[in-house]
Write a protein that holds these residues in place. Sequence first.
Motif, short mmCIF file in Angstrom:
data_model
loop_
_atom_site.label_atom_id
_atom_site.label_comp_id
_atom_site.label_asym_id
_atom_site.label_seq_id
_atom_site.Cartn_x
_atom_site.Cartn_y
_atom_site.Cartn_z
N GLU A 363 -16.96 -11.87 22.87
CA GLU A 363 -17.38 -13.26 23.02
C GLU A 363 -18.50 -13.61 22.03
O GLU A 363 -18.55 -14.73 21.51
CB GLU A 363 -17.85 -13.52 24.44
CG GLU A 363 -16.73 -13.50 25.47
CD GLU A 363 -17.24 -13.49 26.90
OE1 GLU A 363 -16.47 -13.86 27.80
OE2 GLU A 363 -18.42 -13.11 27.12
N ARG A 364 -19.36 -12.64 21.74
CA ARG A 364 -20.43 -12.90 20.75
C ARG A 364 -19.84 -13.13 19.36
O ARG A 364 -20.28 -14.02 18.62
CB ARG A 364 -21.43 -11.74 20.74
CG ARG A 364 -22.36 -11.72 21.92
CD ARG A 364 -23.58 -10.83 21.67
NE ARG A 364 -23.24 -9.42 21.60
CZ ARG A 364 -23.22 -8.60 22.66
NH1 ARG A 364 -23.50 -9.08 23.86
NH2 ARG A 364 -22.93 -7.33 22.52
N ASP A 365 -18.86 -12.30 18.99
CA ASP A 365 -18.21 -12.48 17.68
C ASP A 365 -17.53 -13.84 17.60
O ASP A 365 -17.63 -14.53 16.57
CB ASP A 365 -17.19 -11.37 17.45
CG ASP A 365 -17.84 -10.01 17.24
OD1 ASP A 365 -19.05 -9.98 16.93
OD2 ASP A 365 -17.15 -8.98 17.41
N LYS A 368 -20.16 -16.63 17.22
CA LYS A 368 -20.72 -16.71 15.87
C LYS A 368 -19.73 -17.37 14.91
O LYS A 368 -20.13 -18.16 14.04
CB LYS A 368 -21.08 -15.31 15.38
CG LYS A 368 -22.26 -14.69 16.13
CD LYS A 368 -22.52 -13.27 15.66
CE LYS A 368 -23.65 -12.63 16.44
NZ LYS A 368 -23.93 -11.25 16.02
N GLU A 369 -18.44 -17.05 15.07
CA GLU A 369 -17.42 -17.67 14.23
C GLU A 369 -17.37 -19.17 14.48
O GLU A 369 -17.25 -19.97 13.55
CB GLU A 369 -16.06 -17.03 14.52
CG GLU A 369 -14.91 -17.63 13.73
CD GLU A 369 -15.08 -17.45 12.23
OE1 GLU A 369 -14.59 -18.31 11.48
OE2 GLU A 369 -15.72 -16.46 11.81
N GLN A 370 -17.49 -19.59 15.73
CA GLN A 370 -17.48 -21.00 16.06
C GLN A 370 -18.69 -21.72 15.47
O GLN A 370 -18.58 -22.84 14.96
CB GLN A 370 -17.43 -21.19 17.57
CG GLN A 370 -16.11 -20.79 18.21
CD GLN A 370 -16.17 -20.83 19.71
OE1 GLN A 370 -17.24 -20.77 20.31
NE2 GLN A 370 -15.00 -20.91 20.35
N VAL A 371 -19.84 -21.06 15.51
CA VAL A 371 -21.05 -21.65 14.94
C VAL A 371 -20.91 -21.78 13.43
O VAL A 371 -21.27 -22.81 12.84
CB VAL A 371 -22.28 -20.81 15.31
CG1 VAL A 371 -23.51 -21.29 14.54
CG2 VAL A 371 -22.55 -20.88 16.81
N ARG A 372 -20.38 -20.73 12.79
CA ARG A 372 -20.19 -20.80 11.34
C ARG A 372 -19.23 -21.94 10.97
O ARG A 372 -19.47 -22.69 10.03
CB ARG A 372 -19.65 -19.47 10.82
CG ARG A 372 -20.70 -18.38 10.71
CD ARG A 372 -20.17 -17.21 9.91
NE ARG A 372 -19.12 -16.49 10.63
CZ ARG A 372 -19.34 -15.44 11.40
NH1 ARG A 372 -20.58 -15.00 11.57
NH2 ARG A 372 -18.34 -14.84 12.01
#
Length: 430
Positions: A363-365, A368-372
């Motif tokens: 979920e963290r990965d 982070k992808e969603q934020v990027r």
Amino acid sequence: RAEDASEVSSSIPLDVALDDWGSLADWIDVHSLPLVGEVTGTNFARYEKLRRPMVLLFLDLAAHDRTNATVHVGGVSGGLYNQDLVDELRAVAKDGSFRTRLAFGYVDGTLHSDRARSLGLFLGDKGQRLPGLAVNTNEPGVLAPYPETLPLDRTRIAAFCAAYLSKKVRGTKDAERFALAHTPKKPLDGTLDQDPRLPRRKDRAAPPKEEMGVSEQFGAQSIRVTQKRETEHVAVIDASNVSLALRDDVDAVILFHAKDCATCANLAVYYKKVAERFADLGPAVTDSLLIARIDVTDATPPIHSALNIDQLPAILVLPADRKAPPFTWYSGVSKVQPMMRWIRDAASIKFDLPELCHLSPAERDLYKEQVREREWLRRGFETVKQNLGMSDEDAAKLAAGHSTNKQKAGHKMREQFDSTPDGGGFVMEF
């Protein structure tokens, strides 16, 4: 002040009073307590100075007028008048064999139903099953709950007090045996009139309906285990294994809950996730950290005699270097991240938490992808807007188009963004 002539205490030499109590003021303060009065948070310390076990009668005092409390105890509990119940208890308190060995009082059972659990009484989360009677023994591991199958009359209450003082009642099993011995035998025709002093209590509340992610129970039959086949990482503590929580090399976090407690079922969703997230951190953390629960639906907490739970649910931490009072309780938002950070700060064996500790590694990965992607889109829209001289209104329309057709709009955005001097992707640092 005596409530009637029969309650006047015998005189005592002044030097004896001072030897036992330290000061005349303390002796007067304690011995001015009524024979059977209401025990509250403001006067409990005075009762404690008696240094005696306390026989407590839990009542529904919603209709009790405290301005007239010294004369009459108003209201009804379990279909019985509170004043009648107090009179039965007062008759026992006047018995000379108990006067110097026990203290007697009544308690607001609606306010203190969870506290009654620590004495072996189960009155419902809002005192729906009042009245109840128990001895506050002040002895570690000793319980003396009066059996709810028996009438609350002076004869049986006196017999129960005598059984406790003679050490024949030291737990719930002893109380059950006492009930069997003092239950009237049925006549040969099988008929037995109900004793008018037997309270009419409501049935115990059923557990709230389970709903995934909203209201959940613990254990092998819970919805998360039966439907999603997930492993539960919360240890179960009871009287047989309480030593696990008392080890000096383990920080123990304990949730006190009950199956019929709706708020407990809501919190269970997040508490399970807390245990799961700590399990993700591996042995470096879990070897010295125990995430556990104690079900007090039918049992009292086996941790410590001084443990008083005001309400359920409650979360307690027992640091590795301190297993005695004063206890540390959680007070805050019932969410995964705040609870994990509180546990980290309260633990005596220190460890670090990752950022976004409430998320699993996968979920963290994804986060982070969603934020990027969100940052890339934000900068892309801004760049296209500037390069094409778009108005705010046109840019808003383009953004709306992206929301309705993400892949198509995202592809156009990437073409425009990659053609700019500072384009080519964006990495957010964490």
